[in-house]
Scaffold this motif. Structure first.
Motif, PDB file in Angstrom:
ATOM      1  N   SER A 192      42.813  37.774  43.975  1.00 43.47           N
ATOM      2  CA  SER A 192      43.813  39.178  44.241  1.00 43.47           C
ATOM      3  C   SER A 192      43.150  40.113  42.860  1.00 43.47           C
ATOM      4  CB  SER A 192      44.953  39.168  44.557  1.00 43.47           C
ATOM      5  OG  SER A 192      44.636  40.851  45.049  1.00 43.47           O
ATOM      6  N   ALA A 193      42.824  41.257  42.929  1.00 42.68           N
ATOM      7  CA  ALA A 193      42.549  42.282  41.916  1.00 42.68           C
ATOM      8  C   ALA A 193      44.092  42.569  41.289  1.00 42.68           C
ATOM      9  CB  ALA A 193      42.075  43.777  42.471  1.00 42.68           C
ATOM     10  N   ASP A 194      44.815  42.770  42.386  1.00 42.14           N
ATOM     11  CA  ASP A 194      46.584  42.898  41.511  1.00 42.14           C
ATOM     12  C   ASP A 194      46.889  42.464  41.465  1.00 42.14           C
ATOM     13  OD1 ASP A 194      48.915  43.434  41.229  1.00 42.14           O
ATOM     14  OD2 ASP A 194      49.080  45.257  43.712  1.00 42.14           O
ATOM     15  N   ASN A 231      44.301  37.449  35.007  1.00 36.66           N
ATOM     16  CA  ASN A 231      44.162  38.842  35.519  1.00 36.66           C
ATOM     17  C   ASN A 231      45.381  38.066  36.075  1.00 36.66           C
ATOM     18  OD1 ASN A 231      43.315  40.878  36.594  1.00 36.66           O
ATOM     19  ND2 ASN A 231      43.869  40.240  39.023  1.00 36.66           N
ATOM     20  N   ASP A 232      46.538  37.423  36.033  1.00 34.95           N
ATOM     21  CA  ASP A 232      47.493  37.391  36.161  1.00 34.95           C
ATOM     22  C   ASP A 232      48.883  36.981  35.232  1.00 34.95           C
ATOM     23  OD1 ASP A 232      46.468  35.095  37.087  1.00 34.95           O
ATOM     24  OD2 ASP A 232      46.571  35.779  39.152  1.00 34.95           O
TER      25      ASP A 232
END
Ligand SMILES: *Cc1c(COP(=O)(O)O)cnc(C)c1O
Length: 226
Positions: free
Chosen positions: A165-167, A203-204
């Protein structure tokens, strides 16, 4: 490139602090798939020693080219077919993506033939995605009951490729589930070593560390887009 690595290391350190741990408890796997040996060499010169590869043929070519580099550890993080177990046992130090007893047995056999030992993680399909490999949490029992008996494999814990997920905050739920699963399994199988938890990517990875990751796999943020 060294600046990127320094930045990532700093961010790992801050996230580790937030989770009450030291950055030395966290391993950064530099994911070098689709990147040339020259870039791996450059990152090695910045001090990086652990690399992750996904595709066997590509990986073996690069590992051979880089065989003069001392103390490098290679993690296999792609989907491993049983007929490639021999290559994995020969060229890799870790296989993070063991997802069946058949594969574990094949790796054990091949490592034995080569006089090697392999560190392994069991890959969990934490969100039950059809498109992803890994064993469902409820199906892991047979594998975990036997993996400790395979003398050439050193079981070290769990790994997951969570839904993208982008977030990065969206990933937290999956990381929490993995940490809980690790706790549940280590109570069920006290003889096994569940010390490693491989989760989180470019990303995370900070969220993953906050939730207990000990291994983060970082490609894009170190090597640039693929
Ligand atoms: C490609 C890959 C990564 C790295 O992803 P980035 O988003 O580029 O950091 C991590 N883990 C696995 C299993 C991968 O295939």
């Amino acid at each position: 490139m060294c600046e990127r690595l320094d930045d990532i290391r700093h961010r790992v350190e801050m996230a580790a602090e937030r989770s009450g741990r030291k950055s030395s408890d966290i391993t950064i796997v530099a994911v070098s798939k689709k990147k040339p040996s020259s870039m791996i060499h450059s990152l090695y010169d910045c001090g990086q020693r652990v690399f992750g590869e996904n595709y066997m043929q590509e990986a073996v070519n690069k590992i051979k080219e880089l065989s003069d580099l001392a103390d490098v550890k290679w993690h296999f993080i792609g989907h491993l077919q049983r007929n490639k177990a021999k290559h994995a046992a020969k060229w890799f130090d870790w296989v993070e993506t063991v997802d069946s007893l058949k594969l574990a047995k094949a790796l054990n056999k091949r490592a034995g033939e080569l006089g090697r030992r392999l560190k392994v993680l069991v890959q969990i399909n934490i969100a039950g995605e059809q498109t992803k490999h890994g064993v469902a949490p409820e199906d892991a029992q047979a594998l975990l009951e036997e993996i400790g008996t395979l003398s050439r494999l050193e079981f070290k814990g769990l790994m997951t490729i969570h839904p993208f997920s982008a977030d990065p905050e969206d990933a937290r739920q999956w990381f929490k589930k993995m940490a809980q699963l690790r706790d549940d399994f280590s109570a069920l199988y006290p003889a096994l070593d569940f010390s490693e938890l491989s989760m989180g990517m470019s990303n995370d990875f900070e969220v993953a560390i906050e939730e207990g990751a000990t291994i983060v796999r970082i490609g894009t943020a170190l090597f640039g887009p693929r």
